[in-house]
Design a protein around this motif. Structure first.
Motif: not given
Lengths: 318, 365
Positions: A223-236
């Motif tokens: 879950v934490s990896t997924s959230l981090r990835t989500l955050l990275a994408r949203i940042e883009i």
């Protein structure tokens, strides 16, 4: 993306100065403009092959060179690498190695008997850099594919790396002073998965026993990896929107519309009924967890009592 | 060694030197002690006990290849406008020398065999030649030999999985077991249900071995070890020959390199599924929830009886030997119940964790 690969120093010395001439001369019919899709099965098969050889579980001597074929389909400009198959090689001289073409042919026939829609697309090896040996094998591979792909996998990916430890190359030949020279050119590729593949990757990743680690731990990690990835994408996306607003990049209407439609969907559920149901569900889970731990303690207690009886029970007077 | 399956960050670094045998415990199944294996093949403990093997360990590439091969049969049949095609292949592996009662499948190789409706057979001359060719080729790269076969049951998705052995499958498996088992090569059968795998988003495999005809199967015991007396129910789940074979537990293993790569893959595309799917809210899981709670409750009630009995005799000091004799049964009953309930609890904790995360991230607060 098509940067010329820095060829191993040893090769440069042997081939002379010509090597340094920019790679713009007449090139072979390449795959540079193509979409290369790589499937996870290929990567997993190569890592299994590498592990087998490095631990001595294969017929090769432990630590030997890992070489195999890439299979897949080429449809117009779309190249998909679906699968990999190891192949035995013949030793030449002290350190040399060459493909056993009869074995390659045999493997190809066996493979295409089952999957007639696939063909040999190239070959793979495991290592940290391209060597002269690779150019030799690449030359041999042209007998099976006019423009073979060469996949190099790094066996020790950097910690925390977000990129697959995989490079895909093709060779380019140049005529220099009437002598053909080849160099490797790195190609861009994308990861592609079929549904069946995705299901098995995901399940195997989850089901792998990892000594003594709680599966809840694993899940929390996921879950934490997924959230981090989500955050990275949203940042883009956020940067894209900011740049668009500033007028630094041209306006991409379809993309903006997509972003807006996602934002409109965001507040999915609210209301007293929803939160009540949500809380009920949560409390149900809590009671399940509570009861399970009570039961576990009871079980441990029972075990202890049993052990106690076995050890000391017979001392009691009958 | 934390979060090896998912963590890109904290994943343990694989041993860098390729020449020395890797010390990573995750790689231990990739090599084996040949002398030990030879000894196992000579002692043949599976010849004494028809239910000797309890567990099958499958490598990730074997699992992926089987499911993808089965799926290619489905697509092929559908494309031709007909029913999904059954496929078949061979498995490479060995009996586990480190853990008793386990078989290891390291890789699989598809065969050019296609069939319809449980008639996958490999007695064709062409197929036999193919297998010989494949075997020759594998000798150049592998130390293991063929140790089993897999085939698919691509039937429409129903309430239960189609992982069972038909009577044809049983006779195929039996003739193989008879030929290979006595020569130190215990033979394994795996059945894949591709349509259900896709529908439920998890690989549906069944690993089976057949009882020899002279073995008296336990009364009313279905292949999964349950006692089912309703004949229509057991035939529906396990086929007409439900008491002639048994199923084994399936486990997966992964090398350190593969799990590092898998961690990167997870970051690249599995994160969407982690956030996007909610398994505990799937109707199948919800419907079965009360049933499972009921099952656990039944088990607990059952072992209460035992415990009262056991405790009573031992406390009053009578017949200590008797209570010792009844102990194994009692222990397994209570640990079974505990196992069931902790599984439920873990599932729910994970589900709730996801739900709460999503509620915080996406909900209105």
């Amino acid at each position: 993306m098509a940067d010329t690969m820095e060829v191993d120093a040893g090769v440069e010395e042997k081939k002379g100065e010509e090597q340094k001439v920019p790679a713009t001369a007449a090139s072979a019919p390449g795959k540079k403009g193509n979409n290369i899709m790589l499937h996870p099965l290929t990567v997993i098969t190569i890592s299994d092959h590498h592990t087998r050889v490095s631990t001595g579980g294969g017929a090769q001597e432990a630590g030997g060179r890992v070489i195999g074929l890439l299979f897949g389909s080429q449809n117009g400009r779309d190249v998909s690498i679906y699968d990999a198959m190891e192949v035995a090689c013949t030793a030449v001289g002290a350190n040399g190695l060459e493909l056993n073409e009869a074995l390659v042919e045999k493997q190809k026939n066996l493979y295409t008997a089952v999957y007639p829609m696939y063909e040999i697309l190239g070959w793979y090896t495991v290592g940290t850099e391209v060597t002269e040996l690779d150019l030799g094998i690449q030359r041999q591979m042209t007998k099976f594919n006019s423009s073979p792909l060469f996949l190099l996998m790094n066996p020790s990916p950097a910690q925390g790396s977000k990129e697959l430890p995989v490079l895909i190359h093709e060779s380019e030949s140049h005529m220099l002073d009437g002598v053909a020279q080849s160099t490797f050119v790195q190609l861009a590729f994308q990861l592609e998965t079929t549904q069946a593949e995705q299901i098995s990757v995901e399940h195997v990743a989850k089901a792998t026993p990892t000594d003594g680690i709680s599966s809840i731990d694993l899940h929390a990690g996921a879950v934490s990896t997924s959230l981090r990835t989500l955050l990275a994408r949203i940042e883009i996306l956020r940067r894209f929107l900011e740049e668009t607003k500033k007028g630094n990049i041209s306006v991409d209407y379809p993309l903006l519309r997509q972003i807006s439609s996602i934002c409109n969907q965001l507040p999915t559920m609210d209301g007293a009924q929803f939160s009540e149901e949500f809380m009920r569900e949560f409390n149900d889970s809590l009671s399940v967890a509570y009861l399970a731990s009570v039961q576990k303690s009871a079980g441990s207690m029972n075990d202890l009592a049993d052990k106690f009886m076995t050890a000391f029970g017979h001392r009691r007077p009958i | 060694m934390a979060d090896t399956a998912y963590g890109g960050g904290a994943a343990a670094a694989p041993s860098v030197e390729t020449s020395a045998p890797s010390k990573d415990s995750r790689d231990s199944l990739y090599s084996f002690d040949e002398a030990k294996l030879e000894l196992t093949r000579k002692t043949k403990p599976w010849m004494q006990d028809p239910k000797y093997f309890k567990k099958v360990k499958i490598s990730p590439s074997a699992a992926m290849k089987m499911l993808m091969h089965a799926n290619s049969g489905v697509e092929k049949g559908m494309a031709a406008g007909g029913k999904p095609v059954e496929i078949m292949g061979m498995m490479l592996g060995r009996p586990d020398t480190e853990t008793a009662n386990a078989l290891i499948v390291t890789d699989v190789f598809p065969l050019p065999v296609e069939g319809a409706e449980t008639k996958v057979l490999a007695d064709d001359q062409e197929v036999a030649n193919y297998m010989i060719g494949l075997g020759d080729l594998l000798e150049t790269t592998r130390k293991e030999r063929f140790m089993g076969w897999y085939h698919s049951h691509p039937f429409d998705v129903e309430v239960h999985s189609h992982c069972f052995l038909s009577s044809t499958d049983i006779s195929t498996q039996l003739s193989w077991q008879r030929a290979e088992d006595p020569h130190g090569n215990p033979w394994l059968a795996i059945v894949v249900d591709p349509l259900r795998s896709l529908a439920k988003s998890r690989p549906e495999f069944g690993a089976f071995r057949v009882y020899p005809p002279e073995f008296n199967a336990p009364l009313n015991e279905t292949p999964d070890g349950k006692i089912v007396t309703d004949d229509s129910q057991r035939v529906e789940l396990w086929g007409a020959c439900w008491n002639r074979y048994y199923s084994m537990e399936i486990e997966y293993f992964m090398s350190s390199l593969a799990s590092d790569v898998m961690g990167i893959l997870t970051e690249n595309f599995l994160w969407m599924r982690t956030l996007g799917s909610t398994p505990i809210l799937e109707s199948e899981n919800r419907e079965r929830f009360s049933e499972r709670i009921g099952n656990v409750a039944d088990k607990v009630e059952h072992c209460d009886v035992h415990m009262n009995h056991g405790a009573g005799t031992s406390v009053s000091g009578y017949l200590v030997a008797d209570s010792a004799a009844s102990k194994p049964k009692e222990e397994s009953a209570i640990s079974k119940a505990t196992h069931g309930s902790s599984e439920l609890a873990i599932e729910h904790c994970q589900g709730q964790m996801t739900q709460i995360t999503k509620s915080i991230v996406f909900g209105i607060k």
